[in-house]
Design a protein around this motif. Structure first.
Motif, mmCIF file in Angstrom:
data_model
loop_
_atom_site.group_PDB
_atom_site.id
_atom_site.type_symbol
_atom_site.label_atom_id
_atom_site.label_comp_id
_atom_site.label_asym_id
_atom_site.label_seq_id
_atom_site.Cartn_x
_atom_site.Cartn_y
_atom_site.Cartn_z
ATOM 1 N N GLY A 86 0.063 16.114 1.570
ATOM 2 C CA GLY A 86 -1.250 15.634 1.158
ATOM 3 C C GLY A 86 -2.313 15.609 2.233
ATOM 4 O O GLY A 86 -3.323 14.918 2.079
ATOM 5 N N MET A 128 -5.768 16.628 0.845
ATOM 6 C CA MET A 128 -6.292 15.640 -0.097
ATOM 7 C C MET A 128 -6.727 14.369 0.631
ATOM 8 O O MET A 128 -7.776 13.797 0.334
ATOM 9 C CB MET A 128 -5.239 15.329 -1.165
ATOM 10 C CG MET A 128 -4.882 16.515 -2.037
ATOM 11 S SD MET A 128 -3.919 16.050 -3.500
ATOM 12 C CE MET A 128 -2.419 15.425 -2.756
ATOM 13 N N GLN A 129 -5.924 13.927 1.567
ATOM 14 C CA GLN A 129 -6.266 12.735 2.347
ATOM 15 C C GLN A 129 -7.584 12.958 3.103
ATOM 16 O O GLN A 129 -8.479 12.103 3.082
ATOM 17 C CB GLN A 129 -5.143 12.415 3.321
ATOM 18 C CG GLN A 129 -5.365 11.149 4.141
ATOM 19 C CD GLN A 129 -4.261 10.958 5.180
ATOM 20 O OE1 GLN A 129 -3.826 11.909 5.818
ATOM 21 N NE2 GLN A 129 -3.807 9.723 5.337
ATOM 22 N N ALA A 179 -10.591 13.238 0.611
ATOM 23 C CA ALA A 179 -10.948 11.944 0.027
ATOM 24 C C ALA A 179 -11.648 11.056 1.048
ATOM 25 O O ALA A 179 -12.643 10.384 0.726
ATOM 26 C CB ALA A 179 -9.694 11.250 -0.505
ATOM 27 N N CYS A 182 -8.541 13.539 -5.893
ATOM 28 C CA CYS A 182 -7.647 14.693 -5.753
ATOM 29 C C CYS A 182 -6.383 14.540 -6.575
ATOM 30 O O CYS A 182 -5.841 13.432 -6.724
ATOM 31 C CB CYS A 182 -7.236 14.872 -4.285
ATOM 32 S SG CYS A 182 -8.603 14.922 -3.114
ATOM 33 N N CYS A 223 -1.211 8.207 1.537
ATOM 34 C CA CYS A 223 -2.523 8.236 0.888
ATOM 35 C C CYS A 223 -2.831 6.969 0.093
ATOM 36 O O CYS A 223 -3.751 6.966 -0.739
ATOM 37 C CB CYS A 223 -2.630 9.461 -0.023
ATOM 38 S SG CYS A 223 -2.652 11.036 0.859
ATOM 39 N N VAL A 275 -6.083 9.625 -4.740
ATOM 40 C CA VAL A 275 -5.222 10.791 -4.589
ATOM 41 C C VAL A 275 -3.976 10.599 -5.435
ATOM 42 O O VAL A 275 -3.310 9.561 -5.357
ATOM 43 C CB VAL A 275 -4.820 10.984 -3.110
ATOM 44 C CG1 VAL A 275 -3.743 12.056 -2.982
ATOM 45 C CG2 VAL A 275 -6.035 11.352 -2.269
#
Length: 389
Positions: free
Chosen positions: A183, A186-187, A190, A197, A214, A219
């Motif tokens: 992730g 995504m982390q 975000a 995400c 996360c 997420v």
């Protein structure tokens, strides 16, 4: 490993396989590599049957012989860079490896059932191991060093930010990450760009730790095959996953991305690729590292995306993967005492061979790293790649 008794090795060589030895020595000479030479990239042979094993089984025999301690080399990365740059594979009869080649071409080795194998064999070997090897965000793909990064952490943050800027992320957008790993993208997206995400992975270990890392962010991790996706997103990214898709599924993969992308959206594909379509997967990598994986060519990606997407941008920074792999190898060596008792000497040799052989392949420019930017109908006014530094 102790220095070999060269006299004994040479005697056994002459008794058991002098023709193979001479052929291997002559072949390696084209790459300026010597058998039992003294330079860092030379092979030190501990078993006289190594040349026969390699000539019989190609890359599989070479890798397994190394794992078995039958040969050593101080700089495997430079050994492979020289061998691959010299195209020695073109000097060996491909009929020796015909079974592997036919299997790769005729079978769909990345069916929905078989796709989970790589997660179990490679990505699920232990999160602690990967935490020790990777950067602080656990980004298991090529870093971007060309902008002036000095450390692995900096190179990976630069790569993640580059992806977000190429996608044109804005607060409130919804991002799909196909093959999300732990992730990291995504982390980052975000935290820095204010997007929500959804990520899919086939690794239980990645999904569990990624969700933990996360926490508190918008997420979501899903443990599922990409082919099941059917909902809309403003942006899609896929970073280091397409190598596991397989040629028979390239079109399906692109159709999934096309149906999930908003009409005015952008899709970024980050993948390792090969230079020639007719080559087959490396048999050693396939058996020990990435089961059922296969690298695409530019032509295959273009064929698969044709009629579904307009290619807005194509960026090759494959030379940066050499430095990334060498950084991972340095971390791996430093952390190895923590894992030695659990994983053992053969795993150590396997993993060292994997990291350094891949570094050599990128150094030789035998394989590449591409980022493609796609849009459904083409972006009005065209696409402008952001300044990369």
């Amino acid at each position: 490993m102790a220095t070999p008794d060269l006299e004994a090795v040479h005697s056994a060589r002459e008794a058991t396989g002098s023709a193979a030895w001479r052929f291997a020595a002559d072949l390696l000479a084209h790459a300026d590599v010597r058998l039992n030479g003294t330079r860092e990239w030379d092979m030190r042979i501990h078993d006289p049957h190594v040349p026969e094993r390699v000539l019989a089984l190609g890359n599989l025999g070479l890798g397994e012989a190394y794992m078995d301690g039958q040969w050593d080399c101080d700089r495997l990365d430079e050994f492979f860079a020289r061998v691959l740059r010299s195209h020695l594979d073109e000097r060996i009869d491909p009929a020796r490896l015909v079974f592997h080649a036919l299997k790769a071409r005729l079978m769909n080795r990345q069916t929905t059932r078989r796709a989970w194998k790589v997660g179990q064999k490679h990505y699920d070997i232990g999160n602690a191991f990967y935490e020790a090897m990777l950067d602080r965000r656990m980004t298991y793909t090529c870093g971007y060093w060309s902008g002036g990064a000095k450390t692995l952490d900096e190179a990976q943050e630069a790569k993640l930010d580059m992806i977000c800027r190429k996608l044109g992320l804005q607060p409130g957008m919804r991002l799909l990450d196909i093959g999300c790993g732990w992730g990291s993208l995504m982390q980052f997206a975000a935290e820095r760009y204010g997007v929500s995400c959804v990520g899919v992975t086939i690794s239980k270990e990645q999904a569990a730790l990624g969700a933990e890392r996360c926490q508190g962010l918008p997420v979501e991790f899903r443990l599922e095959d990409y082919r099941l996706l059917d909902e809309k997103f403003d942006r899609i990214a896929s970073v280091g996953m397409f190598e596991h898709v397989g040629p028979k599924n390239y079109r399906t993969y692109m159709e999934v991305a096309q149906r999930c992308l908003a009409d005015d959206g952008i899709f970024l594909l980050h993948t390792i690729g090969k230079n020639r379509r007719e080559t087959t997967p490396d048999a050693w990598i396939d058996k020990y590292i990435f089961p059922n994986g296969e690298l695409p060519t530019i032509g295959q990606i273009a064929d698969a995306s044709g009629g579904l997407f307009v290619t807005e941008d194509l960026h090759n920074f494959g030379a940066d993967y050499d430095r990334t792999l060498m950084a991972w190898h340095a971390n791996f060596e430093a952390a190895w005492p923590r894992f030695e008792a659990q994983m053992g000497e053969r795993f150590y040799r396997m993993w060292r061979y994997y990291l350094l052989s891949c570094a050599g392949a990128f150094r030789a420019r035998d394989i590449q790293l591409w980022q493609w930017v796609f849009a459904k109908q083409g972006l009005r006014g065209g696409y402008r790649r952001p300044a990369l530094g």
